[in-house]
Design a protein around this motif. Structure first.
Motif, PDB file in Angstrom:
ATOM      1  N   GLU A  61      -0.116   1.108  10.562  1.00  0.00           N
ATOM      2  CA  GLU A  61      -1.293   1.533  11.333  1.00  0.00           C
ATOM      3  C   GLU A  61      -1.424   0.722  12.625  1.00  0.00           C
ATOM      4  O   GLU A  61      -1.812   1.260  13.665  1.00  0.00           O
ATOM      5  CB  GLU A  61      -2.560   1.375  10.491  1.00  0.00           C
ATOM      6  N   MET A 113       0.839  -1.184   0.000  1.00  0.00           N
ATOM      7  CA  MET A 113       0.000   0.000   0.000  1.00  0.00           C
ATOM      8  C   MET A 113       0.881   1.243   0.000  1.00  0.00           C
ATOM      9  O   MET A 113       1.814   1.336   0.806  1.00  0.00           O
ATOM     10  CB  MET A 113      -0.887   0.039   1.258  1.00  0.00           C
ATOM     11  N   ARG A 114       0.550   2.141  -0.903  1.00  0.00           N
ATOM     12  CA  ARG A 114       1.317   3.378  -1.008  1.00  0.00           C
ATOM     13  C   ARG A 114       0.658   4.392  -0.079  1.00  0.00           C
ATOM     14  O   ARG A 114      -0.496   4.776  -0.306  1.00  0.00           O
ATOM     15  CB  ARG A 114       1.258   3.834  -2.468  1.00  0.00           C
ATOM     16  N   LEU A 173       7.508   1.096  -6.650  1.00  0.00           N
ATOM     17  CA  LEU A 173       7.495  -0.348  -6.886  1.00  0.00           C
ATOM     18  C   LEU A 173       6.307  -0.670  -7.779  1.00  0.00           C
ATOM     19  O   LEU A 173       5.201  -0.202  -7.540  1.00  0.00           O
ATOM     20  CB  LEU A 173       7.326  -1.094  -5.565  1.00  0.00           C
ATOM     21  N   GLN A 174       6.552  -1.488  -8.783  1.00  0.00           N
ATOM     22  CA  GLN A 174       5.458  -1.876  -9.670  1.00  0.00           C
ATOM     23  C   GLN A 174       5.502  -3.384  -9.858  1.00  0.00           C
ATOM     24  O   GLN A 174       6.552  -4.000  -9.731  1.00  0.00           O
ATOM     25  CB  GLN A 174       5.594  -1.180 -11.023  1.00  0.00           C
ATOM     26  N   GLY A 175       4.359  -3.942 -10.216  1.00  0.00           N
ATOM     27  CA  GLY A 175       4.361  -5.382 -10.472  1.00  0.00           C
ATOM     28  C   GLY A 175       3.058  -6.035 -10.109  1.00  0.00           C
ATOM     29  O   GLY A 175       2.055  -5.352  -9.890  1.00  0.00           O
ATOM     30  N   THR A 176       3.103  -7.341 -10.019  1.00  0.00           N
ATOM     31  CA  THR A 176       1.850  -8.077  -9.851  1.00  0.00           C
ATOM     32  C   THR A 176       1.418  -8.218  -8.397  1.00  0.00           C
ATOM     33  O   THR A 176       0.249  -8.384  -8.109  1.00  0.00           O
ATOM     34  CB  THR A 176       1.991  -9.490 -10.446  1.00  0.00           C
ATOM     35  N   PHE A 177       2.356  -8.183  -7.487  1.00  0.00           N
ATOM     36  CA  PHE A 177       2.053  -8.243  -6.055  1.00  0.00           C
ATOM     37  C   PHE A 177       1.232  -9.458  -5.640  1.00  0.00           C
ATOM     38  O   PHE A 177       0.441  -9.406  -4.729  1.00  0.00           O
ATOM     39  CB  PHE A 177       1.349  -6.959  -5.585  1.00  0.00           C
ATOM     40  N   ASN A 199      -0.341 -11.012 -17.961  1.00  0.00           N
ATOM     41  CA  ASN A 199       0.288 -10.302 -16.857  1.00  0.00           C
ATOM     42  C   ASN A 199      -0.593  -9.152 -16.390  1.00  0.00           C
ATOM     43  O   ASN A 199      -0.729  -8.144 -17.055  1.00  0.00           O
ATOM     44  CB  ASN A 199       1.644  -9.762 -17.318  1.00  0.00           C
ATOM     45  N   GLN A 200      -1.209  -9.352 -15.283  1.00  0.00           N
ATOM     46  CA  GLN A 200      -2.133  -8.323 -14.816  1.00  0.00           C
ATOM     47  C   GLN A 200      -1.381  -7.295 -13.974  1.00  0.00           C
ATOM     48  O   GLN A 200      -0.652  -7.650 -13.057  1.00  0.00           O
ATOM     49  CB  GLN A 200      -3.208  -8.982 -13.961  1.00  0.00           C
ATOM     50  N   SER A 201      -1.544  -6.038 -14.363  1.00  0.00           N
ATOM     51  CA  SER A 201      -0.886  -4.991 -13.596  1.00  0.00           C
ATOM     52  C   SER A 201      -1.614  -4.815 -12.267  1.00  0.00           C
ATOM     53  O   SER A 201      -2.824  -4.702 -12.222  1.00  0.00           O
ATOM     54  CB  SER A 201      -0.905  -3.682 -14.383  1.00  0.00           C
ATOM     55  N   ASN A 202      -0.885  -4.861 -11.202  1.00  0.00           N
ATOM     56  CA  ASN A 202      -1.486  -4.754  -9.879  1.00  0.00           C
ATOM     57  C   ASN A 202      -0.543  -3.964  -8.984  1.00  0.00           C
ATOM     58  O   ASN A 202      -0.023  -4.472  -8.006  1.00  0.00           O
ATOM     59  CB  ASN A 202      -1.730  -6.172  -9.340  1.00  0.00           C
ATOM     60  N   ASN A 203      -0.295  -2.721  -9.379  1.00  0.00           N
ATOM     61  CA  ASN A 203       0.644  -1.880  -8.640  1.00  0.00           C
ATOM     62  C   ASN A 203       0.096  -1.584  -7.243  1.00  0.00           C
ATOM     63  O   ASN A 203      -1.111  -1.707  -7.020  1.00  0.00           O
ATOM     64  CB  ASN A 203       0.880  -0.574  -9.404  1.00  0.00           C
ATOM     65  N   PRO A 204       0.973  -1.190  -6.331  1.00  0.00           N
ATOM     66  CA  PRO A 204       0.492  -0.884  -4.979  1.00  0.00           C
ATOM     67  C   PRO A 204      -0.598   0.180  -5.022  1.00  0.00           C
ATOM     68  O   PRO A 204      -0.479   1.156  -5.759  1.00  0.00           O
ATOM     69  CB  PRO A 204       1.739  -0.339  -4.283  1.00  0.00           C
ATOM     70  N   ARG A 205      -1.606  -0.070  -4.234  1.00  0.00           N
ATOM     71  CA  ARG A 205      -2.724   0.869  -4.225  1.00  0.00           C
ATOM     72  C   ARG A 205      -2.367   2.111  -3.427  1.00  0.00           C
ATOM     73  O   ARG A 205      -1.673   2.022  -2.415  1.00  0.00           O
ATOM     74  CB  ARG A 205      -3.938   0.204  -3.576  1.00  0.00           C
ATOM     75  N   ASN A 206      -2.874   3.257  -3.878  1.00  0.00           N
ATOM     76  CA  ASN A 206      -2.791   4.452  -3.049  1.00  0.00           C
ATOM     77  C   ASN A 206      -3.688   4.229  -1.854  1.00  0.00           C
ATOM     78  O   ASN A 206      -4.840   3.820  -2.005  1.00  0.00           O
ATOM     79  CB  ASN A 206      -3.255   5.678  -3.833  1.00  0.00           C
ATOM     80  N   TYR A 207      -3.159   4.482  -0.699  1.00  0.00           N
ATOM     81  CA  TYR A 207      -3.882   4.144   0.523  1.00  0.00           C
ATOM     82  C   TYR A 207      -4.042   5.393   1.376  1.00  0.00           C
ATOM     83  O   TYR A 207      -3.056   6.010   1.776  1.00  0.00           O
ATOM     84  CB  TYR A 207      -3.085   3.078   1.279  1.00  0.00           C
ATOM     85  N   ASN A 208      -5.254   5.776   1.599  1.00  0.00           N
ATOM     86  CA  ASN A 208      -5.534   6.914   2.471  1.00  0.00           C
ATOM     87  C   ASN A 208      -6.066   6.395   3.788  1.00  0.00           C
ATOM     88  O   ASN A 208      -7.073   5.686   3.809  1.00  0.00           O
ATOM     89  CB  ASN A 208      -6.542   7.853   1.807  1.00  0.00           C
ATOM     90  N   SER A 209      -5.398   6.753   4.833  1.00  0.00           N
ATOM     91  CA  SER A 209      -5.760   6.231   6.141  1.00  0.00           C
ATOM     92  C   SER A 209      -6.256   7.356   7.030  1.00  0.00           C
ATOM     93  O   SER A 209      -5.516   8.300   7.312  1.00  0.00           O
ATOM     94  CB  SER A 209      -4.527   5.592   6.775  1.00  0.00           C
ATOM     95  N   GLU A 240      -0.399   7.445   0.842  1.00  0.00           N
ATOM     96  CA  GLU A 240      -0.559   8.667   0.049  1.00  0.00           C
ATOM     97  C   GLU A 240      -0.106   9.935   0.777  1.00  0.00           C
ATOM     98  O   GLU A 240       0.598  10.756   0.219  1.00  0.00           O
ATOM     99  CB  GLU A 240      -2.044   8.774  -0.330  1.00  0.00           C
TER     100      GLU A 240
END
Lengths: 167, 152
Positions: free
Chosen positions: A27, A1-2, A154-158, B2-12, A4
């Motif tokens: 968290e 998780m990035r 970081l990019q990729g399939t995770f 190849n499915q792109s699944n970059n880290p999600r933007n996460y608002n906490s 933000e």
């Protein structure tokens, strides 16, 4: 998780949510420690915000942690955010470069504790960060993960859940 | 595939809440400490000096230099002067550069014309509005610090 709010032009800051958990490791650390050490937690947040937005994650801002076995196999990646001797909290992370940090958890460091190995909770957190680092480094090696063109993301399939460290 | 699944933007909300509680002055203090540490480190690297070499030059323990470079140290003026002196630079080079104020100006063209605009009620209003708008823009552009209310 990035994360933000902490990410900025100087560094990208991530954390991890284990499958089945609703919160990032960072968290969980905040929730566990904020009540007793609110001022310290604010200082940690302020530092992370400025690392992302102003200075980048320079190595001198961190203390290298982890065991020799990990370092020999992977190199220096696991760190704690630098803290003064009179501080009570310790936050562990994976530092890939000046531009990328993955936050793990942490905990209370008793005054009598000199090494993370002496404190079960801290020891558990360091081992979690080392296991997570091993998973990410392995995925970077195989190409499942890769760096963005500017080296800041970081990019990729995770799809790493099969290798997920124990919670 | 190849499915792109970059880290999600996460608002906490938890992080947002904690950040909003940090007093702006404290945020500024943390920023300056980190910036000074980064500048000292930059000058050491530029000279190819290790921390232990610099410690030796300054007559300090290496652990003291680590503390300075950690971004947590509350420097005294004497220490900053001493560091700058041993690096052979002016103390200003260790301090964050002041942010430049960019003053935006805007010209409000007065479309309504009359023989004596200053006496015309709309003419005066235009002139006054222009000044107020200019001042407001200047005030906004001069503020470039952290605000917990400004999302990055």
């Amino acid at each position: 998780m990035r994360l933000e709010r902490l990410c900025g032009p100087e560094a990208t800051i991530y954390s991890v949510i284990w499958k089945g958990s609703g919160e990032t490791l960072f968290e969980q650390f905040i929730r566990a420690c904020t009540g007793n050490f609110n001022a310290e937690m604010q200082e940690i947040m302020a530092r992370l915000y400025q690392i992302g937005h102003t200075t980048g994650a320079r190595e001198t801002f961190f203390k290298h942690e982890g065991n020799r076995e990990f370092v020999e196999k992977y190199g220096k990646y696991t760190y704690a955010l630098y803290d003064k001797t009179n501080k009570n909290l310790r936050l562990y992370c994976i530092r890939f470069s000046d531009c990328v940090v993955v936050l793990g958890g942490g905990g209370h460091k008793a005054k009598s504790t000199r090494r993370w190995q002496d404190e079960p909770k801290l020891s558990e957190e360091v081992h979690t960060v080392m296991e997570l680092a091993a998973v990410l480094l392995e995925q970077l090696r195989t190409g499942a993960l890769h760096w963005s063109a500017n080296g800041k993301e970081l990019q990729g399939t995770f799809n790493n859940y099969n290798n997920e460290p124990k919670q | 595939m190849n499915q792109s699944n970059n880290p999600r933007n996460y608002n906490s909300p938890l992080l947002d809440n904690l950040l909003s509680q940090i007093p702006p002055l404290e945020m500024q203090q943390v920023q300056v400490k980190l910036q000074i540490a980064a500048r000292i480190n930059h000058h050491l690297q530029a000279r190819g000096w290790s921390q232990s070499y610099f410690a030796e030059r300054m007559g300090k323990r290496p652990s003291e230099i680590s503390k300075w470079l950690s971004g947590t140290h509350n420097f005294t003026l004497d220490i900053l002067v001493s560091i700058a002196w041993h690096l052979g630079i002016g103390i200003r080079e260790l301090l964050p550069e002041p942010r430049r104020s960019v003053v935006y100006s805007i010209n409000v063209e007065q479309k309504a014309t009359c023989a004596e605009p200053s006496r015309h009620p709309y003419g005066r209003a235009f002139a006054r509005g222009s000044v107020i708008l200019h001042q407001q823009l200047k005030a906004v552009s001069n503020y470039s610090g952290y605000s917990p209310y400004n999302k990055a």
